[in-house]
Design a protein around this motif. Structure first.
Motif, PDB file in Angstrom:
ATOM      1  N   LYS A   1       9.588  58.232  20.802  1.00  0.00           N
ATOM      2  CA  LYS A   1       9.300  58.141  21.819  1.00  0.00           C
ATOM      3  C   LYS A   1      11.279  57.674  22.087  1.00  0.00           C
ATOM      4  O   LYS A   1      12.134  57.979  22.026  1.00  0.00           O
ATOM      5  N   ALA A   2      11.033  56.955  21.096  1.00  0.00           N
ATOM      6  CA  ALA A   2      12.700  56.157  20.535  1.00  0.00           C
ATOM      7  C   ALA A   2      13.728  56.830  19.720  1.00  0.00           C
ATOM      8  O   ALA A   2      14.954  57.201  20.444  1.00  0.00           O
ATOM      9  N   CYS A   3      13.122  57.852  18.889  1.00  0.00           N
ATOM     10  CA  CYS A   3      13.962  58.271  17.810  1.00  0.00           C
ATOM     11  C   CYS A   3      14.165  59.741  17.373  1.00  0.00           C
ATOM     12  O   CYS A   3      15.329  60.742  17.643  1.00  0.00           O
ATOM     13  N   ILE A   4      12.620  60.440  18.343  1.00  0.00           N
ATOM     14  CA  ILE A   4      12.326  61.786  18.531  1.00  0.00           C
ATOM     15  C   ILE A   4      12.540  63.012  19.925  1.00  0.00           C
ATOM     16  O   ILE A   4      13.824  63.357  20.669  1.00  0.00           O
ATOM     17  N   ILE A   5      12.155  62.159  21.162  1.00  0.00           N
ATOM     18  CA  ILE A   5      11.317  62.380  22.348  1.00  0.00           C
ATOM     19  C   ILE A   5      12.588  61.997  23.405  1.00  0.00           C
ATOM     20  O   ILE A   5      13.111  62.931  24.576  1.00  0.00           O
TER      21      ILE A   5
ATOM     22  N   TYR B   1      -0.503  60.069   5.786  1.00  0.00           N
ATOM     23  CA  TYR B   1       0.756  59.864   7.102  1.00  0.00           C
ATOM     24  C   TYR B   1       0.934  61.528   6.685  1.00  0.00           C
ATOM     25  O   TYR B   1       1.609  61.464   5.404  1.00  0.00           O
ATOM     26  N   GLY B   2       1.168  62.721   7.882  1.00  0.00           N
ATOM     27  CA  GLY B   2       1.961  63.908   6.491  1.00  0.00           C
ATOM     28  C   GLY B   2       3.690  63.205   7.182  1.00  0.00           C
ATOM     29  O   GLY B   2       4.189  62.617   8.080  1.00  0.00           O
ATOM     30  N   GLN B   3       4.345  64.499   6.050  1.00  0.00           N
ATOM     31  CA  GLN B   3       5.316  64.067   6.352  1.00  0.00           C
ATOM     32  C   GLN B   3       6.203  65.705   7.381  1.00  0.00           C
ATOM     33  O   GLN B   3       5.956  66.473   6.548  1.00  0.00           O
ATOM     34  N   PHE B   4       6.334  65.195   8.624  1.00  0.00           N
ATOM     35  CA  PHE B   4       6.165  66.381   9.573  1.00  0.00           C
ATOM     36  C   PHE B   4       7.489  67.093   9.446  1.00  0.00           C
ATOM     37  O   PHE B   4       7.218  68.184  10.290  1.00  0.00           O
ATOM     38  N   PHE B   5       8.737  66.670   9.149  1.00  0.00           N
ATOM     39  CA  PHE B   5       9.887  67.218   9.575  1.00  0.00           C
ATOM     40  C   PHE B   5      10.632  68.263   7.690  1.00  0.00           C
ATOM     41  O   PHE B   5      10.005  67.743   7.170  1.00  0.00           O
ATOM     42  N   ASN B   6      10.394  69.415   7.573  1.00  0.00           N
ATOM     43  CA  ASN B   6      11.220  70.050   6.736  1.00  0.00           C
ATOM     44  C   ASN B   6      13.030  68.978   6.925  1.00  0.00           C
ATOM     45  O   ASN B   6      13.381  69.815   7.677  1.00  0.00           O
ATOM     46  N   GLU B   7      12.736  68.667   5.468  1.00  0.00           N
ATOM     47  CA  GLU B   7      14.322  68.381   5.783  1.00  0.00           C
ATOM     48  C   GLU B   7      15.335  69.074   4.930  1.00  0.00           C
ATOM     49  O   GLU B   7      16.333  68.909   4.474  1.00  0.00           O
ATOM     50  N   ASP B   8      15.103  70.640   4.497  1.00  0.00           N
ATOM     51  CA  ASP B   8      15.730  71.087   4.062  1.00  0.00           C
ATOM     52  C   ASP B   8      16.449  72.050   4.434  1.00  0.00           C
ATOM     53  O   ASP B   8      18.123  72.763   4.338  1.00  0.00           O
ATOM     54  N   THR B   9      16.006  73.041   5.407  1.00  0.00           N
ATOM     55  CA  THR B   9      16.463  73.953   6.721  1.00  0.00           C
ATOM     56  C   THR B   9      17.731  72.815   7.264  1.00  0.00           C
ATOM     57  O   THR B   9      17.429  72.168   7.953  1.00  0.00           O
TER      58      THR B   9
ATOM     59  N   PRO C   1      17.017  63.650  20.751  1.00  0.00           N
ATOM     60  CA  PRO C   1      18.291  64.191  20.432  1.00  0.00           C
ATOM     61  C   PRO C   1      18.647  65.247  19.218  1.00  0.00           C
ATOM     62  O   PRO C   1      16.717  65.865  19.212  1.00  0.00           O
ATOM     63  N   TYR C   2      19.006  65.600  18.757  1.00  0.00           N
ATOM     64  CA  TYR C   2      18.811  67.228  17.611  1.00  0.00           C
ATOM     65  C   TYR C   2      18.541  66.319  16.798  1.00  0.00           C
ATOM     66  O   TYR C   2      18.599  65.506  16.279  1.00  0.00           O
ATOM     67  N   LEU C   3      17.518  67.093  16.072  1.00  0.00           N
ATOM     68  CA  LEU C   3      16.896  66.507  14.812  1.00  0.00           C
ATOM     69  C   LEU C   3      17.206  67.060  13.716  1.00  0.00           C
ATOM     70  O   LEU C   3      17.545  67.455  13.216  1.00  0.00           O
ATOM     71  N   LYS C   4      18.951  66.309  13.153  1.00  0.00           N
ATOM     72  CA  LYS C   4      19.492  66.034  11.991  1.00  0.00           C
ATOM     73  C   LYS C   4      18.664  65.913  11.273  1.00  0.00           C
ATOM     74  O   LYS C   4      18.243  65.346  10.716  1.00  0.00           O
TER      75      LYS C   4
ATOM     76  N   ASP D   1      19.356  64.098   9.119  1.00  0.00           N
ATOM     77  CA  ASP D   1      19.362  62.349   8.147  1.00  0.00           C
ATOM     78  C   ASP D   1      18.091  62.057   9.512  1.00  0.00           C
ATOM     79  O   ASP D   1      17.313  60.933   8.766  1.00  0.00           O
ATOM     80  N   LEU D   2      17.989  62.130  10.078  1.00  0.00           N
ATOM     81  CA  LEU D   2      16.860  61.807  11.134  1.00  0.00           C
ATOM     82  C   LEU D   2      15.718  62.423  11.411  1.00  0.00           C
ATOM     83  O   LEU D   2      14.379  61.117  10.649  1.00  0.00           O
TER      84      LEU D   2
END
Length: 127
Positions: free
Chosen positions: A24-28, A81-89, A102-105, A107-108
């Motif tokens: 909620k605080a960081c993604i949505i 727990y899964g790592q849900f975010f692609n850090e490479d693209t 926020p945009y899913l940069k 770093d986030l």
């Protein structure tokens, strides 16, 4: 738990860490939460991982094992727990999941995945 129970699967730790609040605080960010709110949520989770999670996990596991009939014949699995975010693209840098960003940069995304990783590491080391 019944005598015919053969397997138990546990997924514990995420609520203790406040994963829903972190998302909620960081993604949505439904109420335009600040970056400071995100940082506070992540730091709170890191503190729980470092100082409290192992004890909470062991208490839960002990409770489950104490209730198992025929303990030697039962299998208990703890999920991670899964790592849900692609850090490479770079594509995700211009995407967001919430109403206000926020945009899913990278770093986030990296920080979210790292939190799952250190939670998993603590779960594994606590077994």
């Amino acid at each position: 738990m019944g005598d015919d129970l053969q397997m138990v699967t546990l997924s514990i730790g995420g609520n203790d860490l406040g994963f829903a609040g972190i998302l909620k605080a960081c993604i949505i960010k439904p109420f335009k939460e600040s970056d400071e709110d995100c940082e506070k949520a992540i730091q709170k989770a890191r503190n729980i991982i470092a100082n409290e999670l192992e004890d909470r996990l062991r208490k839960t596991w002990d409770t489950v094992f104490d209730k198992l009939p025929n303990k030697d014949e039962r299998k208990v699995f703890q999920t991670l727990y899964g790592q849900f975010f692609n850090e490479d693209t770079d594509w995700c840098d211009g995407q967001y999941m919430g109403i206000f960003g926020p945009y899913l940069k990278k770093d986030l995304r990296r920080r979210m995945n790292n939190l799952a990783k250190i939670a998993n590491d603590k779960i594994i080391s606590s077994m």
